[in-house]
Motif scaffolding. Structure first.
Motif, PDB file in Angstrom:
ATOM      1  N   THR A 250       0.845  -1.385  -0.222  1.00  0.00           N
ATOM      2  CA  THR A 250      -0.087  -0.320   0.153  1.00  0.00           C
ATOM      3  C   THR A 250       1.202   1.143  -0.626  1.00  0.00           C
ATOM      4  O   THR A 250       1.486   2.079  -1.373  1.00  0.00           O
ATOM      5  CB  THR A 250      -0.896   0.011   1.456  1.00  0.00           C
ATOM      6  OG1 THR A 250      -0.187  -0.036   2.856  1.00  0.00           O
ATOM      7  CG2 THR A 250      -1.956  -0.944   1.348  1.00  0.00           C
ATOM      8  N   SER A 251       1.313   1.821   1.452  1.00  0.00           N
ATOM      9  CA  SER A 251       1.732   3.128   1.093  1.00  0.00           C
ATOM     10  C   SER A 251       3.222   2.627   0.062  1.00  0.00           C
ATOM     11  O   SER A 251       3.825   3.966  -0.613  1.00  0.00           O
ATOM     12  CB  SER A 251       2.482   2.674   2.622  1.00  0.00           C
ATOM     13  OG  SER A 251       1.516   3.107   3.481  1.00  0.00           O
TER      14      SER A 251
ATOM     15  N   GLU B 296       1.925   2.761  -3.442  1.00  0.00           N
ATOM     16  CA  GLU B 296       1.872   4.094  -3.695  1.00  0.00           C
ATOM     17  C   GLU B 296       2.747   5.306  -3.894  1.00  0.00           C
ATOM     18  O   GLU B 296       2.544   6.982  -4.604  1.00  0.00           O
ATOM     19  CB  GLU B 296       0.482   4.765  -3.097  1.00  0.00           C
ATOM     20  CG  GLU B 296      -0.569   3.632  -2.947  1.00  0.00           C
ATOM     21  CD  GLU B 296      -1.160   4.349  -1.730  1.00  0.00           C
ATOM     22  OE1 GLU B 296      -0.960   5.213  -0.810  1.00  0.00           O
ATOM     23  OE2 GLU B 296      -2.216   3.730  -1.712  1.00  0.00           O
TER      24      GLU B 296
END
Length: 216
Positions: free
Chosen positions: A21-22, A25
């Motif tokens: 995720t982090s 992105e």
């Protein structure tokens, strides 16, 4: 090295979650940090306490803060004696190599290290007084400030005030480092003393002219 064990499963799961995720992105930003190096504008010296989360308080991203954590956010006085000095080394690197513009000392409420120092000063902590106590000898840095709060009768109020004095002690000790004193006098570095209330989310900043911590 048989004593090193695999990472706990819950941390492995969290890592994979972050990577998917982090990190996914913001791959470009992470790769830029890796190739171009770090250029933090500020260094923060905070307590090891797990409840003090510097990047969350200021909404900071990777690469913004150069962070050093130790028991009770203390800075020892300048002492080039050849012994091990993790905090002094970190400060030296931040100021002389990274050229940070701001050096922040962040204290907090319910600090166990500060409470331990109070207990030592009142003669209630023989374990910390022992010569082989690393925590006790580290908290000796703060002992001289106890006289400023010794007459406060309410234990909680005394502890909160002593936590603030720990910040002031660190600011004073920072100025004993020649490279810091020179940078401050040359206006290339500013020192800041902060104290945060964990439960209330409050933040106070030290005003040296008034000798008080004021709400931010």
């Amino acid at each position: 090295m048989e004593f090193a064990k695999p990472l706990p499963s819950y941390l492995v799961t969290r890592y994979h979650g972050w990577k998917a995720t982090s990190y996914a992105e913001n791959q470009g930003w992470y790769r830029r940090l890796a190739t171009e190096g770090q250029r933090p504008r500020a260094m923060v010296i905070s307590c090891c306490d797990s409840r003090v989360h510097v990047t969350s308080i200021f909404g900071a991203d990777q690469g913004e803060f150069f962070i050093h954590r130790n028991i009770a956010n203390l800075v020892p006085p300048y002492a080039p004696d050849g012994d091990y000095h993790g905090t002094s080394a970190t400060v030296e690197y931040a100021v002389t190599v990274l050229k940070v513009s701001h050096l922040i000392v962040l204290g907090h409420s319910q600090c166990g290290g500060v409470q331990g120092c109070i207990d030592m000063c009142k003669g209630h902590a023989p374990t910390l007084e022992a010569k082989d106590s690393f925590v006790g000898r580290w908290m000796d840095i703060l002992k001289p400030k106890f006289d400023l709060v010794a007459e406060i009768e309410d234990d909680d109020h005394q502890a909160r005030q002593f936590e603030r004095q720990a910040v002031v002690a660190s600011l004073e000790n920072l100025m004993t480092f020649p490279f810091i004193s020179e940078a401050v006098k040359g206006d290339s570095l500013s020192l800041h003393g902060l104290w945060t209330d964990i439960g209330e989310g409050g933040l106070e900043c030290y005003d040296p002219k008034a000798g008080l911590f004021q709400k931010v």
